[in-house]
Scaffold this motif. Structure first.
Motif, short mmCIF file in Angstrom:
data_model
loop_
_atom_site.label_atom_id
_atom_site.label_comp_id
_atom_site.label_asym_id
_atom_site.label_seq_id
_atom_site.Cartn_x
_atom_site.Cartn_y
_atom_site.Cartn_z
N HIS A 94 0.86 -1.19 0.00
CA HIS A 94 0.00 0.00 0.00
C HIS A 94 0.89 1.24 0.00
O HIS A 94 2.10 1.16 0.22
CB HIS A 94 -0.90 0.01 1.24
CG HIS A 94 -0.15 0.02 2.53
ND1 HIS A 94 0.49 -1.10 3.04
CD2 HIS A 94 0.11 1.02 3.41
CE1 HIS A 94 1.10 -0.79 4.17
NE2 HIS A 94 0.89 0.50 4.42
N ASN A 95 0.27 2.38 -0.23
CA ASN A 95 0.96 3.68 -0.15
C ASN A 95 0.41 4.42 1.06
O ASN A 95 -0.80 4.60 1.19
CB ASN A 95 0.75 4.50 -1.42
CG ASN A 95 1.32 3.80 -2.63
OD1 ASN A 95 0.63 3.02 -3.29
ND2 ASN A 95 2.58 4.06 -2.93
N THR A 126 4.91 1.84 -8.13
CA THR A 126 3.55 2.22 -8.53
C THR A 126 3.49 2.54 -10.01
O THR A 126 2.42 2.47 -10.61
CB THR A 126 3.06 3.43 -7.71
OG1 THR A 126 4.02 4.49 -7.85
CG2 THR A 126 2.89 3.07 -6.26
N TYR A 264 0.44 -6.04 -8.01
CA TYR A 264 1.31 -5.60 -6.92
C TYR A 264 2.40 -6.64 -6.66
O TYR A 264 3.59 -6.31 -6.54
CB TYR A 264 0.51 -5.40 -5.64
CG TYR A 264 -0.17 -4.07 -5.48
CD1 TYR A 264 0.55 -2.92 -5.18
CD2 TYR A 264 -1.56 -3.96 -5.58
CE1 TYR A 264 -0.08 -1.69 -5.00
CE2 TYR A 264 -2.20 -2.75 -5.41
CZ TYR A 264 -1.46 -1.62 -5.12
OH TYR A 264 -2.09 -0.41 -4.94
N SER A 287 5.02 1.50 -3.34
CA SER A 287 4.19 0.99 -2.26
C SER A 287 5.04 0.09 -1.38
O SER A 287 6.09 -0.39 -1.79
CB SER A 287 2.97 0.23 -2.81
OG SER A 287 3.39 -0.79 -3.68
#
Length: 309
Positions: A94-95, A126, A264, A287
């Protein structure tokens, strides 16, 4: 390393990291923009105080952790522990705070105590996630945006007092209004919020489009199956601690979230922590997550440079 490989590794040979940062600040910042992350290894850091000094040299004063989505403990000042989740659990890529109107542009991770096994902070570009996903999936999100729905209560997840660092409902409502978050106060001292955000942003320095959002991380399908089924049975979908939708409230299909998680993971890289490793991450270009681990792993975290891109 060349191209956009991350992280770029800078080895110190036992020298003081603050000397290197002061002397090469401009080049380090350029490298961070090219690679998305820089790993300082084999430097004399000087503990948490030295870590804080590095943050201030490269980015200015570290930020307070606001509108929280995970439990952390303060180590000193605005230096925190990494997320306090059980060691056997993975934290998906995640960011940081990409669900907010303003987020930290740069993240700092400092290894005080490496784990015995695993426990890496995997990174994923990303730019790569954006460029390799199905164009139809990406275009759907660009057209509709994404929505995060969060429920705050004392019995499950985090309370609104923890998340917003206040006991005042008025302060919470005012903060949310200023930051594009819809509030709904419920019985039992509970709060539900909704926020609609963009899924694709452009990096303010490079101009490159990046996949910058929490649409996958907060989605109920990203949780382990046992946890997911237990939460749905206990809460029902409406009362989940967090879940995501398209920006107009439409359901995100399972095959879409499956595809996003696969993108991802395909873009992710990892390294094993060593004591005194100091990782700097451009939060819009990379991320991050956390592997499960064994042993005493202790990672200090700081956030800096508030941005809305």
């Amino acid at each position: 390393m060349t191209g956009h490989e991350l992280p770029l590794v800078i080895e110190g040979g036992g020298t003081r990291i603050t000397d290197r940062v002061r002397g090469d600040r401009q080049q380090i910042r350029k490298s961070l923009t090219v690679h998305g992350a820089v790993l300082f290894r084999d430097f004399e850091v000087g503990g948490v105080d030295g870590f804080d000094e590095v943050v201030r040299e490269l980015s200015g004063a570290p930020l307070t952790y606001e509108e929280r989505s995970s439990p952390r403990s303060v180590i000193k000042g605005n230096v925190y522990t990494s997320t306090d989740y059980p060691p056997q659990e993975e934290i998906f890529l995640h960011n940081e705070n990409s669900y907010q109107a303003v987020w930290p542009m740069v993240l700092y991770f400092y290894c005080l105590e490496p784990p015995s096994t695993q426990g890496a902070t995997p990174l994923a570009s990303t730019r790569a996630v954006h460029d390799t996903m199905d164009p139809q999936v990406r275009e759907e999100f660009e057209r509709r945006g994404w929505m995060v729905v969060r429920n705050y209560g004392d019995e499950l997840g985090m309370s609104w007092r923890q998340v917003f660092n206040t006991d005042s409902r008025d302060e919470v409502t005012d903060y949310c209004r200023r930051n594009g978050v819809e509030t709904e106060w419920l019985d039992g001292d509970r709060l539900r919020t909704r926020a609609v955000r963009r899924a694709v942003h452009h990096h303010p320095v490079t101009g490159a489009p990046v996949w910058f959002n929490h649409a996958t991380f907060f989605h109920i399908s990203t949780l382990p199956e046992g946890v997911r089924l237990g939460l749905l049975e206990m809460c029902g979908e409406e009362n989940l601690p967090s879940n995501t939708y398209y920006g107009d409230g439409g359901t995100i299909p399972d095959d879409v979230t499956d595809h996003l998680r696969e993108r991802y993971r395909a873009a992710s890289v990892r390294f094993d922590y060593r004591r005194d490793d100091l990782l700097v991450v451009d939060n819009m270009l990379a991320s991050h997550g956390r592997e499960p681990f064994t042993g005493p792993r202790k990672i200090a975290v700081a956030m800096a440079e508030p941005s809305s891109a």
